[in-house]
Each structure stands twice: as C-alpha cells, then as structure tokens.
Design an enzyme around this catalytic site. Structure first.
Site, mmCIF file in Angstrom:
data_model
loop_
_atom_site.group_PDB
_atom_site.id
_atom_site.type_symbol
_atom_site.label_atom_id
_atom_site.label_comp_id
_atom_site.label_asym_id
_atom_site.label_seq_id
_atom_site.Cartn_x
_atom_site.Cartn_y
_atom_site.Cartn_z
ATOM 1 N N GLU A 321 80.140 45.277 73.347
ATOM 2 C CA GLU A 321 79.950 46.638 73.844
ATOM 3 C C GLU A 321 80.271 47.724 72.822
ATOM 4 O O GLU A 321 79.843 48.863 72.967
ATOM 5 C CB GLU A 321 80.773 46.872 75.122
ATOM 6 C CG GLU A 321 82.265 46.667 74.956
ATOM 7 C CD GLU A 321 82.679 45.254 75.299
ATOM 8 O OE1 GLU A 321 83.878 45.026 75.471
ATOM 9 O OE2 GLU A 321 81.801 44.375 75.394
ATOM 10 N N ASP A 363 56.498 56.560 42.837
ATOM 11 C CA ASP A 363 55.547 57.379 42.108
ATOM 12 C C ASP A 363 55.985 57.404 40.647
ATOM 13 O O ASP A 363 57.098 56.989 40.314
ATOM 14 C CB ASP A 363 55.539 58.784 42.712
ATOM 15 C CG ASP A 363 54.509 59.692 42.064
ATOM 16 O OD1 ASP A 363 53.447 59.194 41.670
ATOM 17 O OD2 ASP A 363 54.783 60.888 41.927
ATOM 18 N N ASP A 630 58.157 62.504 44.918
ATOM 19 C CA ASP A 630 58.566 63.908 45.007
ATOM 20 C C ASP A 630 57.413 64.870 45.209
ATOM 21 O O ASP A 630 57.620 66.075 45.311
ATOM 22 C CB ASP A 630 59.328 64.308 43.738
ATOM 23 C CG ASP A 630 58.438 64.321 42.505
ATOM 24 O OD1 ASP A 630 57.356 63.695 42.543
ATOM 25 O OD2 ASP A 630 58.814 64.956 41.501
ATOM 26 N N ASP A 634 52.858 62.242 47.967
ATOM 27 C CA ASP A 634 53.738 61.124 48.335
ATOM 28 C C ASP A 634 54.194 61.184 49.791
ATOM 29 O O ASP A 634 54.850 60.261 50.271
ATOM 30 C CB ASP A 634 54.989 61.117 47.441
ATOM 31 C CG ASP A 634 54.652 60.890 45.988
ATOM 32 O OD1 ASP A 634 53.874 59.970 45.699
ATOM 33 O OD2 ASP A 634 55.155 61.651 45.136
ATOM 34 N N ASN A 698 83.212 32.264 74.765
ATOM 35 C CA ASN A 698 83.981 32.559 75.973
ATOM 36 C C ASN A 698 83.172 32.290 77.231
ATOM 37 O O ASN A 698 83.658 31.702 78.206
ATOM 38 C CB ASN A 698 84.435 34.013 75.959
ATOM 39 C CG ASN A 698 85.676 34.211 75.121
ATOM 40 O OD1 ASN A 698 86.283 33.253 74.663
ATOM 41 N ND2 ASN A 698 86.057 35.459 74.899
ATOM 42 N N ASN A 723 88.026 41.652 76.041
ATOM 43 C CA ASN A 723 86.894 42.042 75.189
ATOM 44 C C ASN A 723 87.171 43.367 74.488
ATOM 45 O O ASN A 723 86.838 43.545 73.311
ATOM 46 C CB ASN A 723 85.618 42.155 76.017
ATOM 47 C CG ASN A 723 85.049 40.796 76.378
ATOM 48 O OD1 ASN A 723 85.243 39.828 75.646
ATOM 49 N ND2 ASN A 723 84.365 40.719 77.504
ATOM 50 N N ASP A 727 87.385 43.919 70.506
ATOM 51 C CA ASP A 727 86.553 44.906 69.820
ATOM 52 C C ASP A 727 87.409 45.887 69.036
ATOM 53 O O ASP A 727 87.032 46.334 67.944
ATOM 54 C CB ASP A 727 85.677 45.649 70.824
ATOM 55 C CG ASP A 727 84.534 44.782 71.333
ATOM 56 O OD1 ASP A 727 84.115 43.866 70.600
ATOM 57 O OD2 ASP A 727 84.063 45.011 72.463
#
Length: 888
Positions: A321, A363, A630, A634, A698, A723, A727
């Site tokens: 999560e 380029d 640039d 492009d 788990n 959990n 985390d």
C-alpha cells in the site's frame, strides 16, 4: 482616405493534428503584384485600422503552447495512477465493511504520495515556465498612413502581425511569421531550428529562370525549406536584409501547425506501461487468492461477515500500500539529486524512464554540436595544412563592406596573423567587387608595397575556373589539367568529410585602376582553401563514450546533410554502421523501418514527422527510447519518446515537449542523469519485490493456516498494522545505495520478472511461518480460541521481524552486511521497526490490537527461526541468480 483594396478573406486552410501548413510555399511562384492583390495589401503596408480589423478576424500571431495546468488540475493529476485507483478501491471496500483504521491508512498513503508528487512537479513546472518567457519581441513593419498618404516604419509586437503586413528583416532578426520576400539583399537565413541543417540558406526575392521555378515545384513536395523566395516563422536572419509580406500567422504558419500537432495527450511511456502491468499482476493475485481465503474461512468458522472482513484484510495485505508514496519519494529524491547537477525534471515519471533508456536518439545541430560555424584548417592545393589561404581570406573578409555571414565571422575570429599582414596598418583598400548569387564569390583589392592585389574568396567551382596558376609547395605553377583534377579531388574529399569549403585566390596588378569589376577576376592564382565546420561540443565525445559503456546505444537523427553528420559522428564516437536518408525512410513500410532502425546509427535529412516515426518504431520493438533535441523540428520526437530531453537555450516548443531540461552546456549530465534514473528505478524495484514477495508469502501462509486452525491466524487489524510497520521499515529505501552491477545496464519494468520473484521468494517465508505455527501450536499450546491471542501475537512478532530482516537480504545480490551494507537511514528504520515488533505485545497499545505478552521460551526459538530464514533465503537467492542471471 479609404484603404484601396477589398479585404482579404482567407489566409490558409486549417491543419489537422499531423498536417503542417505550407501555405507560404504555395505562394512562392505567385507574381508579386498578384500576391499583394490576393492578400489585399500594398507595398507600403496596411493601415492601422485595417490591421486592427484583421487582428480581430485572424487572432493573435501566437502558436499553440501547452500552457501549465492550473494548480488544482495539476494536484488532481498527481493522483492519476492505476495503483492509486487500486488502493482507493480497497479503501472503499474496507469502509463498506466498517474497517475504519484500514480505510484511513489506505487513504493516507494515497494522499501523501499525491501531495509529494504534486509539490515536486509544480515546482518544476513553474521553473520551466520561466525558461519559456520571451515577452516583448517586436517586428519592424511598414504602415500606410491614409490621412497623409505615405509609408512609415514602426515597431509592433510580433503577436500583433496579421496577413498582409509588410515586415523588414535584417541580421539578427527572428522571422516573425511565414513570409514571401518582396526585396532581398544578400539575405542568409538560418533554418537550423526547423530543419537541423547548420549551414545558412540563401534567399532571393524573385525567380528569374524556368529552372528555378521547376525547383520550386520540386521542393513543394519534397523539401519546402529549400524554397528560395519564402522564410518561415522562427528562423533567424544571419546576414543581409529584406522586405517581405506576411502570408500566414499564428497556427496557420508551419511552426504553428507543428505546435498544434504536438499539443495534447502524450504517448504512453515505459513507466506508465510498467505500472499498468504491475497493477494488473497484483489484481490477478487478489482475484485468485482472496476468494480462496474467503471460502476456506467461511467454511471453517461459519461466520461470513468475519470471513469477509478477513478476506478484505488479506487483499490489503497483498498490496504494497505504500508503493505510491515510495514511488513518489524515489522520484522526488532522484529529481532533487539531478537539480543539483543543473538538470530540471519537469515530469517525475521521467526519472524512471531515464533509467530504463537503452537507446538515446539525438539531434546533431545544437545538441552534439555548438551550433556555431568555426574555422577549421586552411589547406593548400597539395592537401597540406598551411596558413597562406587563411591570410588572404582574412584580408578579404576584413575589407569587404557587404553583409558578413557566419563564414566571414569565423575567419575574423582568427587573430593569429603576423604583424606585417595586419589589415589596419599594412594594407590599404583600393576597391571591392561585391558578392552576388550568380558569381558566388567576393573580391577586394588592397595595396601592398604600392602594388594592387585582388583577393578573391568564394565557392570552389566559381573561383577555380578563373585560375590559370596555383601555389604549389611555395611556388607558382601553371594550373594544368592534371593538377586541376587533383585539386578538385581533394576538395571533394574535404566535402565528403563534412567540411564546408571556400576557395581563395589572388591576382597581382602592375598598377592601380580607377574601378574594378568582375571582368578583373581572371588569370587568378589559386592559393588553397579555408574549411569550416559546426564543431562538436567539448563534452560530447566523453558523454557518448560513458553512455555506451553503460549499455545505451546512441543514434543520430538529424535534418542536416549526411556528410556533415558522418563527420560529427566520427568525432564524437558514434560508430557509422548504416545511414538512411529521410527520402528512403519515407518509402519504407513499418516492418522495413523496424529492421532499419536496429542496424542504422545515422538518419539524415529527416523531417519532424520522420524523426517521430523512428522513435515510435523503436518503442514498438520494446526499446526504452530517449530523445535529445533543441529545435522546433525535434518537438514531435521529444513528445513521442519515453523521455524527451532538451536544453535551456532550445526553442520554446522543444522545451514544452521535453520531460527534462539541461541547464548547462555539458552533455556529461546526461550520463549522470541516466545513472540517477537507474538508481531511482533500482530502489523502486527493491521495494516492490520486497513488499510483494513478503506479502505473497504471508497470504500463502494465511491460506494454509486458515485450513487447519479453529481461529483466525491473525486479526484483520493486526494484519494491517503488521503491513503498515513493514512498509514503514522500507520508507528509507529511496535513500539506499544500489549495486554497481545493477547500474551497469538499462533497467525496465517487467511484470513477468516480478511474478517469478514472488513465486520463488514468497514461499520461503511461508516455510518459516509454518515452523512458527508449529512452535505456537505444539510448543506453547496455542490450540484453542482461548489461546488464539497468544498464537496471533507470536506470528505477528515473527512475521514482522522476518519481513524486516529480509530487507537486508533482498536489497542486494551480495552477502548482506559482509559485502554490502545498507545506508544509515535504512539501518535506522529497520532497527526501529524490529524494536517496535518486540515491545508492542507488552504495551497497552498492543493489548488494544489484541496482542498479549509472549513467554520467554518463545524468543530462543524465534532466533533459530530467523537465522534459518536468513540462511535459506541467501541460498535461494544464489540459486535464483545462477538460473536467471539477474536479481533485482
């Protein structure tokens, strides 16, 4: 006084998203009087009143720009992520089952990750917006005064130009719209920003010959930028001056239609596709495992409501999560690190894409090169390097009074001349024969020791045909046919090397003349040649070498000539394996081009659409593609690439299309950026593989325990807290170091690799979960509902400790602590969580969660289980690496 002509009704047809407006080219052949009538204008310009009317009709002379989103839309966009949607779905399910803590945790993770992403991207967007500001640009126009009939010149903002306006152009001006030339004097225009071609283009005001008109018709369908009587918006006047009529403005110009084509939705990047695949993988596991858990528990406990709550907790437990938060933290950390290297990351996803890049297309002009014509070596007719041609060329450029172009400027930048050749003291000017586009040469006459010398400089073919003698190894010899052919062959070799070549010759008169003319440009003595090149950036070769050493192939896609591109590629270290020109690319099918792009390293004379097509074909072949450019030409390729890279001096439309902007000239930051991208992706992969494999183990353990236990192996709230703490132990992963072997090659998302990792490593943890179950069941007697809290507490502690310990085993392919140690933040966070795991059952908070104190006999066995888990995981890791030749 009324304006003398009826109003003009239509400027140019609307363009579709991929159709570029070439209305101005359509008028290239039109007779000027007819064109002015068609445009409802006059050589003296529009009246102020008519200009205002047309401005209302046609709008501002602005091109479509992708304006930054308002802050609230950018905030909402920060949550537009498939994984966020998955967490929101689980949060809704948890809320419907009245699991308030679970709901709040899931919503909190979503909110924090979105806010973190929003803050970083909003700052980058505002910084980038400052780079785009070019307010205040003006153009010199003619106005027709209908009260006192006369022409007057005035400056107006470029955005106020309308079709029919008469504009005046001179050296240094940006062409403010698509225009047809009415008058032109020695006009040179740089179209590099549109075409990538470094050499300035000569422009004319009339088409005198039938051949020129035929050339116009050819270029209308092949290369419109070679049309000699028109100039395009955004190009720059290098030399000369001109008067022109505006044919198209705003989005009706070529530049405007190109900007329209790239505005809007971007192509999907490797990061987005990777996230989608991972989300799909997790949804698949949830779809399979959650119903199994629900069915087993409902049968065992005959309590569908409690079983459903537990199944939802299992679904939450299966999903990492904190992934959105860890992803955002990783990307922000990477973007912050690059900002210290003067690299602006506009879109955070570009950090991962940068690490995945295995092909960098670039380029040439202004990216690999300096976009500045430089003098190379002066060469004698025998091919040896000698200063003699440069000395004469310097005198020619210094004394000429016409418009000095970029080649003259490059010559005059050279100061290494002996005192006796100082043009200010040793040579008095006697005359000049100006440059014109028919002769394609310029001559000056100077005095040296009382003797007139005519010095001629120009195109090789136009100068060498006037020569009867030549300087050969310090002596003047007849320019015999054999020597003539030899010197032409040397010139062709210089041109094949990508050099622009000018010939230099002289003639010595016996006495001064009153006037000099082209008739005097005869019986010349050929001295040699001066050569020019837009040289590579000093950092280009080192940067490309570094990229190639790190597994990134480099391909050059340019609008410039093949010979020049070959020369630059050889100088910067790009192997010239195969070259394709835009004309041949245009004729290829997608299947043919897919084969071509794999073998070719140079694509020359490419249009913007052709550049973008090559990028798309490479992506379809499974490559992660970066593009460095640039120019306006492009922009399409920058948008279609997985990560578009530009520079702060680039055209506005290029900077808008780019994901990353380099704020310094050195290209070495590219290599640093790719390494930072791989480091970012490496830490993302660590978290994802650790979390999913551990969570899968788990859930696998839960499925087995649910089949034989008379009670839940862990309460839903306990599973969620476990959990969450796991985390939390990984929150410092973005600041961890990554193995050098991982950084050595490009990295990309792989759902199949993640699935394989989960299936191999997840069951390892289940083996020791079942060992813990046996300890709790047989050793501590937790076999009834009355002792369920002891069982749940024992597994809670063992599960959290093993998950946290495994971080150090999975974060590297080496032996943890001995060959590779995590950074201090990771050590602190994992240590803190392990302390919490051991103490929590002995606290009132633990009691609130349903945990109870564990007996002393439990802890020796816990140490044995953890040591065994660590050893088996290391063995499995080594076997995994041997079989699959990879770890993270």
């Amino acid at each position: 006084m009324a304006f003398p002509f009826p109003r003009f009704n239509r400027v140019a047809p609307a363009v579709s998203s991929m159709q570029f407006s070439l209305r101005v080219v359509e008028e290239a052949e039109t007779e000027l009087g007819t064109l002015l009538t068609k445009l409802d204008t006059y050589r003296y310009g529009l009246t102020a009143a008519e200009s205002r009317r047309r401005l209302k009709r046609y709008g501002w002379n602005d091109v479509t720009h992708e304006a930054p989103l308002p802050w609230y839309r950018q905030f909402l966009k920060s949550f537009n992520n498939p994984f966020v949607y998955l967490l929101l779905g689980l949060a809704i399910a948890a809320s419907l089952t009245r699991q308030l803590p679970e709901t709040l945790v899931l919503l909190g993770m979503v909110f924090l990750s979105g806010v973190l992403r929003f803050i970083q991207e909003y700052r980058s967007t505002q910084a980038a917006a400052k780079l785009w500001a070019i307010a205040g640009a003006t153009a010199l126009i003619s106005r027709y005064d209908d009260l006192v009939p006369r022409e007057r010149q005035q400056r107006v903002p470029i955005r106020k130009l309308v079709p029919g306006d008469i504009v005046h152009l001179s050296a240094g001006d940006m062409v403010p719209a698509d225009v047809r030339l009415l008058q032109a004097e020695h006009l040179f225009v740089s179209q590099a920003i549109l075409t990538g071609e470094s050499n300035p283009v000569q422009k004319h005001d009339t088409l005198g010959s039938r051949v020129e008109k035929m050339a116009i018709r050819y270029h209308q369908t092949n290369d419109p930028f070679q049309t000699p009587t028109v100039c395009f918006m955004g190009t720059t006047v290098i030399g000369g001056r001109a008067k022109a009529v505006v044919v198209a403005t705003g989005n009706q110009t070529y530049l405007g239609s190109l900007s329209q084509a790239i505005a809007g939705k971007r192509a999907r990047t490797s990061f987005e596709m990777g996230i989608n695949r991972v989300t799909g993988l997790l949804l698949g596991f949830i779809a399979v495992l959650v119903p199994i858990v629900l069915l087993i528990n409902s049968i065992n406990y005959d309590d569908w409501n409690e079983s459903f709550l537990f199944a939802i907790a299992v679904a939450v437990g299966l999903v990492p999560e904190m992934l959105p938060l860890v992803v955002s933290a990783n990307l922000v950390r990477g973007a912050t690190a690059l900002s210290k290297q003067n690299v602006l990351v506009k879109r955070l996803d570009a950090m991962q894409n940068l690490g995945a890049v295995d092909i960098l297309c670039t380029d040439k002009t202004g990216t690999l090169t300096q976009n500045h014509i430089s003098l190379m070596e002066p060469v004698g007719i025998d091919g040896t390097v000698t200063e003699e041609p440069l000395r004469y060329a310097y005198l020619n450029s210094y004394h000429q009074t016409g418009i000095r172009n970029a080649l003259d400027a490059a010559i005059l930048e050279c100061r290494a001349l002996p005192a006796e050749l100082n043009p200010e003291t040793a040579h008095a000017k006697l005359g000049e024969i100006p440059f014109d586009f028919v002769r394609r040469r310029l001559s000056v006459v100077v005095e040296q020791d009382g003797v007139p010398w005519l010095i001629c400089k120009g195109a090789v073919a136009e100068v060498i045909t006037l020569c009867t003698t030549a300087q050969w190894q310090g002596q003047v010899v007849p320019l015999a046919p054999t020597l003539y052919q030899e010197t032409l062959q040397r010139v062709r070799q210089l041109q094949a090397d990508g050099l622009r070549v000018l010939a230099v010759a002289y003639r010595r008169f016996s006495a001064p003349k009153e006037r000099y003319s082209p008739d005097d440009e005869v019986d010349l003595t050929l001295v040699g040649y001066v050569t020019f090149l837009d040289p590579p950036k000093t950092s280009a070769k080192a940067a490309i070498t570094a990229l190639q050493e790190h597994g990134v192939a480099v391909k050059v896609i340019t609008g410039d000539e093949e010979t020049i591109t070959r020369r630059i590629c050889q100088e910067v270290g790009v192997a010239v394996q195969q070259v394709y020109l835009g004309a041949s690319v245009e004729r290829m099918t997608d299947a043919e081009l897919a084969d071509a792009v794999e073998e070719a390293t140079i694509f020359a004379r490419m249009s913007p659409a052709q550049k973008a097509r090559v990028i798309r074909i490479l992506k379809q072949a499974g490559h992660a593609v970066g593009y460095l450019g640039d120019g306006i030409n492009d922009a399409l390729a920058l948008r279609d690439a997985d990560v578009g890279i530009s520079v702060d001096t680039a055209a506005d439309v290029a900077k808008e299309s780019a994901d990353i902007i380099l704020l310094e000239k050195s290209l070495m930051v590219l290599e640093q950026g790719i390494m930072e991208g791989r480091r970012t992706f490496g830490n993302l992969t660590k978290y994802l593989k650790m979390a999913t494999s551990s969570n899968f183990g788990n859930v696998f353990s839960v499925v087995g325990a649910s089949a034989f236990l008379p009670f839940l192996p862990m309460l839903p709230l306990q599973l969620l807290v476990q959990n969450l703490l796991y985390d939390l132990s990984q929150i410092a992963i973005p600041f961890d170091r990554v193995d050098a072997t991982y950084l050595a090659k490009p990295q990309a998302w792989s759902a199949s690799d993640l699935r394989r990792f989960m299936l191999h490593l997840g069951p390892v943890s289940s083996v020791f979960d079942y060992a813990t179950f046996a300890l709790l069941w047989f050793g501590l007697g937790a076999t009834t509902d009355a002792n369920a809290a002891l069982f749940q507490s024992g597994w809670f502690v063992q599960g959290l400790l093993s998950q946290t310990l495994i971080i150090h085993l999975l974060r590297t392919e080496k032996i943890p602590f001995l060959q590779s140690t995590a950074t201090l933040p990771v050590l602190v966070m994992t240590g803190l969580v392990m302390v919490i795991a051991l103490l929590l059952p002995f606290t009132s908070l633990g009691a609130t969660l349903g945990l109870v104190p564990l007996p002393a006999i439990y802890f020796p066995w816990l140490i044995v289980i953890l040591v065994g888990y660590g050893l088996l995981t290391q063995i499995v890791k080594m076997a995994y690496i041997r079989r699959f030749k990879a770890w993270l």
